[in-house]
Design a protein around this motif. Structure first.
Motif, PDB file in Angstrom:
ATOM      1  N   SER A  53       0.799  -1.184   0.006  1.00  0.00           N
ATOM      2  CA  SER A  53      -0.133   0.023   0.041  1.00  0.00           C
ATOM      3  C   SER A  53       1.014   1.227   0.058  1.00  0.00           C
ATOM      4  N   SER A  54       1.995   1.346   0.591  1.00  0.00           N
ATOM      5  CA  SER A  54       2.960   2.385   0.660  1.00  0.00           C
ATOM      6  C   SER A  54       3.452   2.741  -0.732  1.00  0.00           C
ATOM      7  N   ASN A  57       0.745   4.159  -2.938  1.00  0.00           N
ATOM      8  CA  ASN A  57       0.734   5.614  -2.405  1.00  0.00           C
ATOM      9  C   ASN A  57       1.650   6.476  -2.941  1.00  0.00           C
ATOM     10  N   GLN A  62       0.218  10.056  -3.375  1.00  0.00           N
ATOM     11  CA  GLN A  62      -0.955  10.160  -2.326  1.00  0.00           C
ATOM     12  C   GLN A  62      -0.513   9.521  -1.316  1.00  0.00           C
ATOM     13  N   ASN A  63      -1.032  10.014  -0.014  1.00  0.00           N
ATOM     14  CA  ASN A  63      -0.693   9.294   1.158  1.00  0.00           C
ATOM     15  C   ASN A  63      -1.823   8.193   1.800  1.00  0.00           C
ATOM     16  N   HIS A  64      -3.006   8.315   1.018  1.00  0.00           N
ATOM     17  CA  HIS A  64      -4.163   7.562   1.804  1.00  0.00           C
ATOM     18  C   HIS A  64      -4.846   6.777   0.543  1.00  0.00           C
ATOM     19  N   LEU A  65      -4.248   6.663  -0.718  1.00  0.00           N
ATOM     20  CA  LEU A  65      -5.069   6.159  -1.848  1.00  0.00           C
ATOM     21  C   LEU A  65      -5.422   4.648  -1.442  1.00  0.00           C
ATOM     22  N   ALA A  66      -4.176   4.048  -1.265  1.00  0.00           N
ATOM     23  CA  ALA A  66      -4.283   2.613  -0.808  1.00  0.00           C
ATOM     24  C   ALA A  66      -4.220   2.602   0.677  1.00  0.00           C
ATOM     25  N   ARG A  67      -4.761   1.732   1.413  1.00  0.00           N
ATOM     26  CA  ARG A  67      -4.912   1.622   3.011  1.00  0.00           C
ATOM     27  C   ARG A  67      -3.925   1.065   3.343  1.00  0.00           C
ATOM     28  N   SER A 194       9.783   3.837  -0.263  1.00  0.00           N
ATOM     29  CA  SER A 194       8.345   4.918  -0.186  1.00  0.00           C
ATOM     30  C   SER A 194       8.431   5.958   0.636  1.00  0.00           C
TER      31      SER A 194
END
Length: 215
Positions: A53-54, A57, A62-67, A194
């Motif tokens: 996820s990181s 992102n 983006q910081n919060h697209l993938a959890r 990341s």
């Protein structure tokens, strides 16, 4: 370390593309729920808590697209993200240790395998490996499956900023040596961070190239 394979112009074009609108499309809990395979896709697979996820992102800025989660094995679905309606980034369930029943773990891991084996629009799978640990025996099973299914895959080292440069070079070399005889493995291993941005421009360029996306 591997010499740069992309010009500054190509890296900049990839940066611009990945700065464009991206959205979460859906999470599929069953193979029948997958969206139409009408866009090129790249998939991210790896052991639980490897940083999938990181990385996603970081690619899109983006910081919060993938959890992202500190709890390994949280991803239970195949999650699809659409980049400017040109390509999809696919986050697969993690393999290895997960805080779930064995039945549940097997179910969502099998879902990921089914996706990898039968997705015509899949251009490449990225197998994420923690740079601090390198390839382990648990990673052989997904590589064997990808080789058998003739699905192109590439080793991406994550958390490369957590070890010294000299040690990272050794891990890259060992990884490249380990996949030499694997028929479906792409020979280039990319080390990424990341947090620090290491390798992210190169990975963006790789994705654009393999998906045939141009500005």
């Amino acid at each position: 370390m591997t010499e740069p394979l992309y010009s500054e112009d190509v890296l900049e074009a990839a940066r611009i593309q990945f700065a464009r609108p991206v959205r979460f499309l859906m999470g599929a809990a069953q193979i029948e729920q997958l969206p139409p395979d009408d866009l090129p896709e790249v998939a991210f697979a790896g052991r639980s808590n490897v940083g999938k996820s990181s990385l996603i992102n970081a690619l899109v800025g983006q910081n919060h697209l993938a959890r992202a989660s500190n709890e390994p094995g949280r991803t239970r679905e195949v999650n699809f993200f659409v980049l400017e309606e040109k390509l999809r980034l696919v986050d697969l369930p993690g393999y290895g240790w997960a805080r779930a029943s064995k039945t549940t773990v097997k179910k969502f891991q099998n879902l990921g395998r089914d996706y990898l084996r039968g997705r015509p629009s899949l251009k490449r799978a990225y197998l994420l490996i923690d740079a601090r640990h390198g390839l382990k025996s648990v990673d052989n099973e997904p590589m064997d499956a990808l080789d058998l299914a003739a699905v192109s895959y590439q080793i991406i080292l994550t958390k490369a900023d957590k070890i010294k440069p000299a040690e990272l070079e050794k891990v890259v070399a060992a990884s490249q040596n380990a996949i030499k005889k694997r028929p479906a493995a792409h020979p280039l291993v990319i080390a990424t961070s990341s947090e620090k941005g290491l390798g992210i421009p190169e990975l963006r360029a790789e994705i654009m190239q393999v998906c045939g996306v141009t500005l």
